[in-house]
Design an enzyme around this catalytic site. Structure first.
Site, PDB file in Angstrom:
ATOM      1  N   GLY A 282       0.999  -1.163   0.016  1.00 54.00           N
ATOM      2  CA  GLY A 282      -0.243  -0.004   0.221  1.00 54.00           C
ATOM      3  C   GLY A 282       0.584   1.121  -0.205  1.00 54.00           C
ATOM      4  O   GLY A 282       0.469   2.297   0.007  1.00 54.00           O
TER       5      GLY A 282
ATOM      6  N   ILE B 297       1.205   6.970   0.102  1.00 53.33           N
ATOM      7  CA  ILE B 297       0.451   5.850   0.750  1.00 53.33           C
ATOM      8  C   ILE B 297      -0.878   5.724   0.087  1.00 53.33           C
ATOM      9  O   ILE B 297      -1.635   6.770  -0.319  1.00 53.33           O
ATOM     10  CB  ILE B 297       0.426   5.726   2.442  1.00 53.33           C
ATOM     11  CG1 ILE B 297      -0.310   4.717   2.833  1.00 53.33           C
ATOM     12  CG2 ILE B 297      -0.195   7.331   2.580  1.00 53.33           C
ATOM     13  CD1 ILE B 297      -0.411   4.601   4.512  1.00 53.33           C
ATOM     14  N   CYS B 298      -1.435   4.462  -0.073  1.00 55.04           N
ATOM     15  CA  CYS B 298      -3.075   4.298  -0.548  1.00 55.04           C
ATOM     16  C   CYS B 298      -3.846   4.115   0.500  1.00 55.04           C
ATOM     17  O   CYS B 298      -3.995   2.994   0.591  1.00 55.04           O
ATOM     18  CB  CYS B 298      -2.670   3.228  -1.556  1.00 55.04           C
ATOM     19  SG  CYS B 298      -4.372   2.868  -2.311  1.00 55.04           S
ATOM     20  N   VAL B 299      -4.592   5.334   0.659  1.00 55.44           N
ATOM     21  CA  VAL B 299      -5.435   5.304   1.883  1.00 55.44           C
ATOM     22  C   VAL B 299      -6.799   6.105   1.233  1.00 55.44           C
ATOM     23  O   VAL B 299      -6.543   7.111   0.971  1.00 55.44           O
ATOM     24  CB  VAL B 299      -5.196   5.601   3.141  1.00 55.44           C
ATOM     25  CG1 VAL B 299      -4.256   4.483   4.066  1.00 55.44           C
ATOM     26  CG2 VAL B 299      -4.397   6.916   3.300  1.00 55.44           C
TER      27      VAL B 299
ATOM     28  N   ARG C 161      -7.810  10.329  -0.209  1.00 55.67           N
ATOM     29  CA  ARG C 161      -8.103  10.451  -1.719  1.00 55.67           C
ATOM     30  C   ARG C 161      -9.653  10.817  -1.925  1.00 55.67           C
ATOM     31  O   ARG C 161     -10.042  11.911  -1.192  1.00 55.67           O
ATOM     32  CB  ARG C 161      -7.832   9.280  -2.563  1.00 55.67           C
ATOM     33  CG  ARG C 161      -6.346   8.728  -2.480  1.00 55.67           C
ATOM     34  CD  ARG C 161      -6.191   7.758  -3.456  1.00 55.67           C
ATOM     35  NE  ARG C 161      -7.215   6.586  -3.433  1.00 55.67           N
ATOM     36  CZ  ARG C 161      -7.235   5.266  -3.356  1.00 55.67           C
ATOM     37  NH1 ARG C 161      -6.058   4.705  -3.555  1.00 55.67           N
ATOM     38  NH2 ARG C 161      -8.301   4.595  -3.171  1.00 55.67           N
TER      39      ARG C 161
END
Length: 152
Positions: free
Chosen positions: A81, A88-90, A94
């Site tokens: 992630g 960071i992919c949260v 987004r």
């Protein structure tokens, strides 16, 4: 001015209710820039990130809280992630951002993401694929990176 007042309130809240395993140091000259540290897997002895110290920068936009902060890890981490550039992919950073979300909850979400890697919705598809196909190799590589990049 609204952004600065909100940031000051958020900092007071974080200082009064510290998050276990996480430190926040705002830049003295610019409260819109925070240096943060996660001591990974404080309560998770089996995590590949156990005892790792991961540093990241949290940057608040001028129109905060109407726009989400940005987060960039400065410590390299082998994680599905978090990409090579440290992003960071949260979802909360987004498309799920709302002005009512507190920075404490954002920090807890980041900490949770670090401590609980998931191959679902990855930022690094190759790492996610390895996590699914050869978990022991993923865990070994993640531990090696902690020793190499995230040790005190």
């Amino acid at each position: 001015m609204t952004a600065l007042r909100r940031i000051q309130k958020e900092l007071r809240d974080i200082n009064h209710n510290p998050i276990n395993g996480l430190t926040v140091e705002p830049d003295e000259g610019n409260l819109f820039e925070w240096k943060c540290t996660i001591k990974a897997a404080v309560r998770m002895p089996d995590s590949p990130y156990k005892d790792g110290i991961f540093r990241f920068n949290l940057t608040l936009p001028d129109n905060f809280p109407f726009k989400a902060p940005s987060v960039t890890f400065s410590t390299k981490i082998y994680h599905p992630g978090i990409n090579e550039e440290g992003h960071i992919c949260v979802p909360v950073l987004r498309d799920q951002w709302k002005p009512t979300i507190t920075l404490s909850s954002v920090l807890i979400t980041i900490q949770d993401k670090v401590n609980n890697p998931s191959p679902d919705d990855p930022f690094e598809p190759d790492i996610a694929a390895l996590m699914k196909s050869d978990k022991s190799k993923f865990l070994s590589t993640a531990r090696d990176w902690v020793k190499k990049y995230a040790s005190q």
